[in-house]
Motif scaffolding. Structure first.
Motif, short mmCIF file in Angstrom:
data_model
loop_
_atom_site.label_atom_id
_atom_site.label_comp_id
_atom_site.label_asym_id
_atom_site.label_seq_id
_atom_site.Cartn_x
_atom_site.Cartn_y
_atom_site.Cartn_z
N ARG A 52 9.39 6.23 -20.64
CA ARG A 52 8.84 5.66 -19.40
C ARG A 52 7.65 6.42 -19.33
N PHE A 53 6.37 5.37 -18.23
CA PHE A 53 5.65 6.27 -18.54
C PHE A 53 5.36 5.74 -16.41
N LYS A 54 5.54 6.55 -16.47
CA LYS A 54 5.87 7.18 -14.94
C LYS A 54 4.16 7.24 -13.74
N PRO A 55 3.99 6.34 -13.27
CA PRO A 55 2.63 6.53 -12.17
C PRO A 55 3.47 7.19 -11.38
N PRO A 56 2.22 7.71 -10.29
CA PRO A 56 2.25 8.81 -9.40
C PRO A 56 3.28 8.04 -8.39
N THR A 57 3.15 8.63 -7.36
CA THR A 57 4.51 8.23 -6.15
C THR A 57 3.21 7.60 -5.35
N PRO A 58 3.76 6.73 -4.50
CA PRO A 58 3.26 6.22 -3.47
C PRO A 58 1.80 6.84 -2.80
N ASP A 59 3.39 7.36 -2.13
CA ASP A 59 1.99 8.96 -1.46
C ASP A 59 1.03 9.97 -2.25
N ASN A 60 1.58 9.24 -3.80
CA ASN A 60 0.41 10.29 -4.22
C ASN A 60 0.22 11.75 -3.95
N SER A 61 1.80 12.26 -4.25
CA SER A 61 1.50 13.77 -4.09
C SER A 61 2.43 14.02 -5.70
N ILE A 62 3.23 13.30 -6.65
CA ILE A 62 3.58 13.53 -8.09
C ILE A 62 2.68 12.62 -8.75
N GLY A 63 2.13 13.02 -9.45
CA GLY A 63 1.17 13.13 -10.37
C GLY A 63 2.24 11.92 -11.89
N TRP A 64 0.95 11.47 -12.94
CA TRP A 64 1.52 11.06 -13.85
C TRP A 64 2.20 11.37 -14.89
N ARG A 65 3.03 11.31 -15.21
CA ARG A 65 4.26 11.70 -15.70
C ARG A 65 5.16 10.98 -17.39
N GLU B 94 0.59 -1.47 -0.37
CA GLU B 94 -0.18 0.16 -0.05
C GLU B 94 1.02 1.08 -0.09
N THR B 95 1.71 1.63 0.92
CA THR B 95 2.65 2.43 0.64
C THR B 95 4.19 2.30 -0.11
N GLU B 96 4.50 1.23 -0.37
CA GLU B 96 5.68 0.83 -0.97
C GLU B 96 5.77 0.35 -2.74
N ALA B 97 6.83 0.96 -2.76
CA ALA B 97 6.55 0.38 -4.73
C ALA B 97 8.06 0.29 -5.45
N ASP B 98 8.92 -0.40 -4.58
CA ASP B 98 10.18 -0.58 -4.23
C ASP B 98 10.13 -1.96 -5.79
N HIS B 99 9.14 -2.41 -5.46
CA HIS B 99 8.89 -3.82 -6.48
C HIS B 99 8.38 -4.29 -8.28
N PHE B 100 7.57 -2.89 -8.18
CA PHE B 100 7.50 -2.57 -9.06
C PHE B 100 8.18 -1.21 -10.17
N GLU B 101 8.90 -0.97 -9.42
CA GLU B 101 10.01 -0.22 -9.80
C GLU B 101 11.42 -0.69 -10.87
N SER B 102 11.18 -1.19 -11.00
CA SER B 102 12.16 -2.04 -12.16
C SER B 102 12.67 -1.54 -12.94
N THR B 103 13.93 -2.56 -13.59
CA THR B 103 14.74 -2.26 -14.50
C THR B 103 14.71 -1.72 -16.64
N VAL B 104 13.36 -1.92 -16.33
CA VAL B 104 13.02 -2.24 -17.85
C VAL B 104 12.06 -0.89 -18.26
N TRP B 105 12.97 0.00 -18.88
CA TRP B 105 13.14 1.56 -19.22
C TRP B 105 13.53 1.52 -20.25
N TYR B 106 12.41 1.63 -20.98
CA TYR B 106 12.01 1.45 -22.97
C TYR B 106 12.66 3.18 -23.28
N SER B 107 12.81 3.67 -24.60
CA SER B 107 13.10 4.70 -24.80
C SER B 107 12.07 5.81 -24.30
#
Length: 629
Positions: free
Chosen positions: A410-423, A395-408
């Motif tokens: 990167r679709f970045k979802p909000p941070t776990p605390d929802n302080s930053i939006g879709w990027r 619920e509060t962490e995202a370590d396992h979601f943060e994979s090293t598969v970063w293509y040309s």
């Protein structure tokens, strides 16, 4: 920059294997929780920022030698201490990078929506560069240099290290790139070792050599290492370590959208721009002390992070011409899927999916396009895992979601605390020599996003076309010599109920007929009945009523992009190649000598400081032909 927080000891890949299913399952759940919290957020401010990576270079003026300085981590510690003292007034943020001669820098706070802010980017970059100079020794310089010409040659580091061999390099096994050049941050050596362990051998990087008058033909190297001799290809420059890719510096831009729909749209619309911008920003024609037949770093990065095992590589090789195969591609490559429903018809690569992950996401209410994207990422195994971060709160962490598969992209979802939006993170740009150039490319990408939304532009083409364009973009002088599939009409979107719909109706062989092959010049500047992108950007700026002072600054950047597209201005790669081939010490044998490298990098430093010429594209050099010669 990757996910740098850690707790505990980094696990070797043989131990990571036992946790792969756990990490994948919980990584999907972590994304699902983030998605549920963030899918309804709306009207986030338009924010954006850049990341620049720098190399610290040591110059020995007596020996006429330039080497990469291993003091980057020492300098980083001093920068971070100064930041902690200065607080918010410091104005920048510094991070470790893959190699111990590199640093990464970004603004301390993101830029906001006003177009006038675009005129401040160059000054901010200059200010940040000056910060690092405060901690350099008199014989050191900092360069935003994508490819160090003699990286991997004997004695390319300062202080000097012994010529590496696989036994003394237990992490990479390289015969060129010593483990001493890896950052001390555990993420980077851990990832390097995991790539090698999962492959079952060292990485194999082969870049075609540029054949000059006196270049050996066939060009064949023999090494004191059987594995390297087997992997090296004739007429190619061979490299064997992840550091040859991730040890290069680059330029990136991250943009926050107002909501999920806008983020998907921008991701999709920027996808076709990746190969175009690779060719336009080309700045890396040298590898391991040789001139090569490529101008960019992207293919080298892809090969340097290729963790596929022998079976996966053989399957891919057998179907190398079958774009619709479901074989596993290298993990660091072009993105493969559009996200928005209206562009699903262009997803023609049949990308490999983690079916369990997709089912979990769909059952959790995730829309189909995003579920496919995440399920496609999770066909990969995690390469980094720390002993203290195996069992964490989904619920509060995202370590396992943060994979090293970063293509040309990167679709970045909000941070776990929802302080930053879709990027969206635009990742393909080669770093440029000067702050003027770096600012020009960042401003251009940001302007693209504004114009796409304001003018309802559509750049989407079938994903297989983008894959083809990515291969073409990496060739020598691709900006002038290659044709790229591009949309024939970019003003091709209709807006209905606040959503953009593709209005293409012409079909051929079952496809929506939207593209044709064209030069980058025609696509950017407009020719032969095609509306160019830069004229549309200028039209948009006219309509916004942007302040004259800011408009004048932006015009200089648009002029650079325009002239590089037309060939009137040289790319950094073209200029570097010409400099080396014109140097008195060059023997027309494709070799970048120690003296040539020293003089080239001294000139690069003068160009950055404004001590000679305004900018390398304005040097008085002969016009290049279509082959870049």
């Amino acid at each position: 920059m990757g996910f740098l927080d850690f707790n505990g000891e980094p696990l070797p890949f043989k131990e990571i294997r036992t946790h792969i299913d756990h990490v994948k399952r919980h990584g999907v759940l972590q994304f699902l929780n983030i998605y549920r919290r963030g899918k309804e957020r709306n009207n986030d401010d338009f924010k954006w920022g850049d990341e620049i990576e720098y190399s610290v270079v040591h110059f020995d003026d007596e020996e006429k030698r330039a080497r990469l300085s291993l003091r980057a981590e020492e300098i980083l510690a001093a920068l971070q201490e100064k930041y902690n003292e200065a607080g918010a007034s410091w104005g920048s943020h510094w991070n470790p990078e893959f190699s111990s001669f590199c640093l990464e820098n970004s603004p301390d706070k993101p830029y906001h929506g006003s177009l006038e802010h675009l005129a401040n980017v160059e000054a901010n970059m200059r200010y940040r560069r000056e910060q690092i100079k405060e901690f350099l020794n008199p014989d050191e310089m900092v360069l935003s240099l994508t490819g160090f010409p003699r990286l991997g040659c004997p004695d390319f580091l300062h202080p000097s290290t012994a010529v590496p061999n696989p036994i003394e390099n237990p992490v990479s096994g390289s015969i060129f790139y010593p483990d001493a050049a890896l950052s001390c941050h555990p993420r980077f050596p851990g990832m390097t070792e995991s790539i090698r362990e999962r492959r079952g051998c060292k990485v194999e990087i082969n870049v075609p050599i540029f054949k000059d008058v006196n270049t050996k033909s066939p060009f064949i190297e023999v090494f004191n290492d059987n594995e390297s001799n087997t992997a090296a290809k004739p007429d190619h420059v061979y490299m064997d370590a992840t550091g040859f890719g991730l040890g290069q510096t680059c330029l990136q831009c991250t943009i926050q959208a107002k909501n999920l729909d806008e983020a998907k749209l921008l991701y999709d619309q920027l996808a076709p721009w990746c190969p175009i911008m690779i060719a336009l920003s080309a700045a890396s024609p040298f590898y391991r002390g040789y001139i090569t037949d490529t101008d960019t770093r992207w293919g080298v990065i892809s090969a340097s992070c290729d963790d596929r095992n022998a079976t996966e590589r053989i399957q891919n090789y057998e179907h190398v011409h079958t774009l619709k195969s479901t074989d596993l591609k290298p993990r660091h490559g072009p993105m493969e899927l559009y996200l928005s429903p209206q562009y699903q018809k262009y997803n023609d690569l049949n990308s490999k999916m983690n079916k369990e992950a997709k089912n979990t996401l769909l059952k959790g209410g995730v829309e189909d396009g995003i579920a496919n994207h995440i399920a496609h990422l999770w066909v990969r195994d995690p390469l980094n895992l720390y002993s203290g971060r195996i069992n964490i709160d989904d619920e509060t962490e995202a370590d396992h979601f943060e994979s090293t598969v970063w293509y040309s992209l990167r679709f970045k979802p909000p941070t776990p605390d929802n302080s930053i939006g879709w990027r969206i993170e635009f990742r393909v740009l080669d770093g440029q020599l000067t702050d003027f150039e770096n600012a020009a490319y960042i401003v251009f990408v940001v302007l693209l996003t504004r114009v796409i939304l304001a003018k309802h532009l559509d750049f989407t083409i079938p994903m297989s076309r983008i894959t083809t364009n990515m291969k073409r973009a990496q060739k020598k002088n691709a900006v002038l010599s290659e044709l790229f599939y591009s949309r024939k009409c970019i003003k091709n979107n209709k807006v209905e109920n606040g959503k953009i719909k593709d209005s293409s109706t012409s079909r051929q062989n079952g496809w929506v007929e939207v593209d044709e092959e064209m030069t980058i010049d025609r696509f950017i500047n407009g020719k032969e009945g095609l509306t160019g992108v830069i004229p549309v950007i200028r039209e948009y700026l006219d309509e916004t009523g942007i302040q004259t002072k800011a408009r004048n600054v932006i015009e200089r950047y648009l002029e650079l992009i325009s002239k590089r597209a037309s060939g009137e201005c040289l790319t950094a790669a073209q200029w570097k190649r010409h400099y080396v081939r014109s140097h008195p010490d060059y023997k027309q044998d494709s070799v970048v000598s120690q003296l040539t490298e020293y003089d080239l990098l001294k000139t690069c430093d003068k160009l950055e400081k404004g001590e000679t010429y305004e900018h390398p594209v304005y040097l008085d050099v002969p016009h290049l032909n279509q082959n870049g010669a």
